[in-house]
Design an enzyme around this catalytic site. Structure first.
Site: not given
Ligand code: BEZ
Length: 220
Positions: A45, A136
């Site tokens: 992330c 929209d």
């Molecule tokens: C990640 O962002 O690295 C991750 C988050 C949850 C499960 C596996 C990877």
């Protein structure tokens, strides 16, 4: 639950790092991309939000507002934002909001839960969903990746280019198309409409079936 292409995207209310928002008001007249994450302070992330930070000028050029979502609370999002900026080598105000969805209300409403990934309390986490919404307020594209596979945001910019082009022109974009590349005439366009719609010409690729459906044209 979930939402189909062409349906109005829900006008949800949610807490974010810029305060509570009503989604449609926050969008205004722009396009929007909402992308979700399993949790704060997770490695994949962090790489994704960092890449989006660097691509903000590209989203702005396309009139696309960006918003992320993760289950954790706003304080956690704000703390995590500092790591994301450090990782991506950027500074200043964090340029896009992050929605907090601790009870998974939105994750359930939008069909984003990943039953394979759970938090410490055993609650399922959100998967890596992407929703692209038109001015929209209708859903134009959705993607759903598992937590273990990070997305490619250059591809997401590419699909935005295709969505914005095909929203107004009678073309579709072929595999691997990028801005400026040849397009395909929509199957619904009749032969006698070609000269008016595509004054630069249409090239038909002959195929064994003898059918004239592979109609290439310059990007209008
Ligand atoms: C990640 O962002 O690295 C991750 C988050 C949850 C499960 C596996 C990877």
């Amino acid at each position: 639950m979930g939402i189909n292409l062409g349906e109005e995207f829900p006008n949800f209310q949610a807490p974010t790092t810029i305060g509570d928002i009503h989604f449609h008001d926050w969008m205004g007249k722009s396009w929007a991309i909402l992308f979700s994450h399993p949790a704060d302070f997770t490695p994949v992330c962090t790489t994704e939000l960092g890449r989006v930070l660097k691509l903000i000028p590209e989203f702005k050029k396309r009139n696309v507002k960006v918003i992320a979502l993760s289950c954790d609370d706003v304080k956690s999002h704000n703390d995590w934002s500092k790591d994301i900026q450090d990782f991506s080598g950027t500074s200043g105000n964090f340029p896009y909001p992050i929605i907090s969805d601790p009870k998974r209300d939105l994750a359930v409403q939008l069909g984003m839960l990943d039953p394979a990934e759970k938090d410490a309390a055993g609650l399922p986490l959100t998967a890596r969903a992407v929703f692209i919404i038109g001015p929209d307020k209708k859903l134009k594209l959705s993607l759903l990746y598992p937590a273990t596979t990070g997305r490619n945001f250059d591809e997401i910019l590419r699909v935005i280019d295709s969505l914005q082009l095909t929203a107004t022109k009678k073309v579709a974009t072929p595999e691997g198309w990028v801005q400026g590349g040849k397009c395909m005439v929509l199957p619904s366009v009749k032969q006698d409409e070609l000269p008016t719609l595509f004054p630069k010409g249409v090239e038909v690729r002959a195929v064994p079936s003898g059918k004239s459906y592979l109609r290439f044209t310059e990007q209008p």
